[in-house]
Design a protein around this motif. Structure first.
Motif, PDB file in Angstrom:
ATOM      1  N   VAL A 166       6.556   5.005  -0.421  1.00  0.00           N
ATOM      2  CA  VAL A 166       6.395   4.225   0.814  1.00  0.00           C
ATOM      3  C   VAL A 166       7.765   4.078   1.467  1.00  0.00           C
ATOM      4  O   VAL A 166       8.794   4.033   0.775  1.00  0.00           O
ATOM      5  CB  VAL A 166       5.746   2.843   0.538  1.00  0.00           C
ATOM      6  CG1 VAL A 166       6.688   1.906  -0.210  1.00  0.00           C
ATOM      7  CG2 VAL A 166       5.294   2.167   1.843  1.00  0.00           C
ATOM      8  N   MET A 167       7.795   4.026   2.797  1.00  0.00           N
ATOM      9  CA  MET A 167       9.049   3.836   3.548  1.00  0.00           C
ATOM     10  C   MET A 167       8.731   3.220   4.899  1.00  0.00           C
ATOM     11  O   MET A 167       7.756   3.605   5.546  1.00  0.00           O
ATOM     12  CB  MET A 167       9.739   5.194   3.757  1.00  0.00           C
ATOM     13  CG  MET A 167      11.122   5.109   4.430  1.00  0.00           C
ATOM     14  SD  MET A 167      11.761   6.736   5.021  1.00  0.00           S
ATOM     15  CE  MET A 167      11.346   6.584   6.777  1.00  0.00           C
ATOM     16  N   GLY A 168       9.527   2.278   5.352  1.00  0.00           N
ATOM     17  CA  GLY A 168       9.388   1.746   6.712  1.00  0.00           C
ATOM     18  C   GLY A 168      10.185   2.578   7.688  1.00  0.00           C
ATOM     19  O   GLY A 168      11.180   3.215   7.303  1.00  0.00           O
ATOM     20  N   ALA A 207      14.186   4.761   0.177  1.00  0.00           N
ATOM     21  CA  ALA A 207      12.805   4.273   0.211  1.00  0.00           C
ATOM     22  C   ALA A 207      12.390   4.094  -1.249  1.00  0.00           C
ATOM     23  O   ALA A 207      13.249   3.921  -2.108  1.00  0.00           O
ATOM     24  CB  ALA A 207      11.933   5.294   0.926  1.00  0.00           C
ATOM     25  N   CYS A 208      11.096   4.115  -1.551  1.00  0.00           N
ATOM     26  CA  CYS A 208      10.674   4.154  -2.953  1.00  0.00           C
ATOM     27  C   CYS A 208      10.713   5.629  -3.356  1.00  0.00           C
ATOM     28  O   CYS A 208       9.798   6.404  -3.053  1.00  0.00           O
ATOM     29  CB  CYS A 208       9.282   3.545  -3.121  1.00  0.00           C
ATOM     30  SG  CYS A 208       8.706   3.689  -4.816  1.00  0.00           S
ATOM     31  N   PRO A 217       0.839  -1.201   0.000  1.00  0.00           N
ATOM     32  CA  PRO A 217       0.000   0.000   0.000  1.00  0.00           C
ATOM     33  C   PRO A 217       0.882   1.262   0.000  1.00  0.00           C
ATOM     34  O   PRO A 217       1.770   1.388   0.840  1.00  0.00           O
ATOM     35  CB  PRO A 217      -0.800  -0.112   1.310  1.00  0.00           C
ATOM     36  CG  PRO A 217      -0.774  -1.572   1.645  1.00  0.00           C
ATOM     37  CD  PRO A 217       0.539  -2.098   1.139  1.00  0.00           C
TER      38      PRO A 217
END
Lengths: 298, 298
Positions: free
Chosen positions: B186-188, B196-197, B128
């Motif tokens: 998105v990134m954690g 990240a993306c 997501p």
């Protein structure tokens, strides 16, 4: 159905080691209640009871250990946390040198909290109670005080060890020898002042031996898995936890190691459990959509 | 109503410093769109474009700076993130030495992701999308590359800097000189592989100068405040952030410092934003029930 087994709080240990003596014995899948003393051994009853006055040999009692039939060295013990009940009064303590800002604390301090109707009352401030387990672990190859976390679990002070979650432990000694203590009525991630709202209470668990291999405890919630890694050095704990998380992503998704490392950067969260015990505890979270339980257990 | 001001992506900087030159000027409360290049300066278009091949002088462009009328040195700039749009293609990169496990990476790697219908597709895995801003900051007393976070903001890589959140910055130079870049689809938390993306896109913000005093950026979400502190040393960043959080709790709740420290242990969470930039970024979260905005701003 047999009446449920209850381990009373006067049966407790102060270390996890290779020669633990069982106080009770459970069959695979059995439900057991652990009644626990608070982390201060019930010695702090009023705000005059500051921690320099208490007997430290009685700190961090963990109820048990429970011998689990079928749990084998080299295998896994699954522990489902079915319920946690906490008593109506808790203590928060700090002292010079304690916690993240210990150098700013001038004298030992205790505050008593009421725990009532789902809230913890601290100095009139109402905080939603969120009961959790500070110490939960199994026998280990060497003697580790119950106040220290490690590969065997122990004092991980991880906010997510709550009703409804499951923990998987590596088993180091046949029978596993599970012990539980140090309940908190509420705690923030980090546990910055060295204690939470420390309470006595009781924990209901189901214990199930499993095959498989784990290096560190693994926590499962409804939507995610968390690897729990502890070390004196925070950066080192993070590196170890991230490394295990990347490995699980690699196995679950048929990726090269580099690709799993990149996927981790998108979907894995590095989180803090506690910063104040002899070893700090971190966790990495991976949502269930990206990883299978089996990828952790081999 | 005036048509909205748009700052195009070719107007960008590579550092936050004391002598920034404005490319646009906003009135207090005005809404401005920042069109941004990705963190790699648009140089990575395919999986053959690995990071040893790109021009590092073009990395981390931040669109702006925007001069905000009424923003005064010693005051605060409030930035409401009204919207973030990201383009349909992003890149994830890593390399030997990069990120938490850089010593395990053997060669530079790039993977291209599609961003479509609310998902990021990485190697066929649907994630997501959760667009966020990596770099957002204001002019500072000394020159800081856009890749480094600090008291002025910059490359904080904080997952919560999303549509709907608000950031408060200390203002070091009259006019504030806001610049924004480095969007992620998105990134954690942790951003463990160093990227990240990474995507280009556009950000819509409202800028409002305020009176008050802040030491580090403060983030506001619907339910909580977060102090964002960066340092080379993770433990030091945590200590500083916890210290500021305790101070805000003390002011909001009429407590002694020791009591605020204990309350922090119950209600404050220490969290990781990123572990891989020249300075690491941590955040402490305090739910709004325990603290007032004003307690942070004085």
């Amino acid at each position: 159905m047999n009446p449920m087994m209850v381990i009373p709080r006067d049966k407790h240990v102060y270390s996890f080691g290779p020669n633990m003596k069982e106080v009770a014995r459970a069959k695979p899948g059995e439900i057991v209640i652990f009644q626990t003393l608070d982390a201060l051994g019930g010695q702090v009853k009023s705000e005059e009871d500051t921690i320099e006055k208490i007997d430290f040999s009685r700190v961090n009692p963990a109820t048990g250990p429970l011998y689990v039939e079928g749990a084998k060295r080299g295998g896994i013990l699954r522990v489902d946390i079915l319920d946690i009940k906490v008593e109506g009064k808790g203590a928060v303590v700090t002292a010079p040198g304690a916690g993240v800002l210990g150098k700013k604390v001038e004298r030992p301090q205790t505050r008593i909290c009421e725990v009532k109707d789902g809230f913890v009352i601290f100095k009139g401030i109402k905080i939603p109670a969120m009961p959790m387990i500070g110490v939960i672990g199994v026998a280990y190859d060497e003697e580790v005080p119950t106040g220290t976390p490690g590969k065997h679990g122990g004092n991980m002070d991880t906010n997510l060890i709550r009703k409804g979650t499951t923990i998987y432990f590596p088993v180091f000694v046949d029978g596993a020898y599970l012990a539980i203590g140090d309940l908190h009525a509420v705690m923030g991630d980090g546990e910055v002042c060295v204690s939470a709202c420390e309470v006595s209470g009781e924990v209901t668990v189901r214990v199930t031996p499993m095959e498989g291999k784990l290096e560190w405890p693994l926590l499962e919630t409804e939507d995610s898995f968390y690897l729990l890694v502890s070390d004196e050095n925070l950066d080192k704990a993070i590196e170890e936890a991230v490394s295990l998380g990347v490995e699980a992503l690699r196995k679950s998704n048929d990726l090269s190691w580099d690709e799993a490392y990149m996927l981790a950067s998108l979907v894995m969260d590095v989180e803090i459990s506690q910063l104040v015990d002899p070893r700090k505890t971190v966790r990495v979270r991976i949502p269930k959509g990206y990883v299978r339980l089996e990828s952790f257990l081999t």
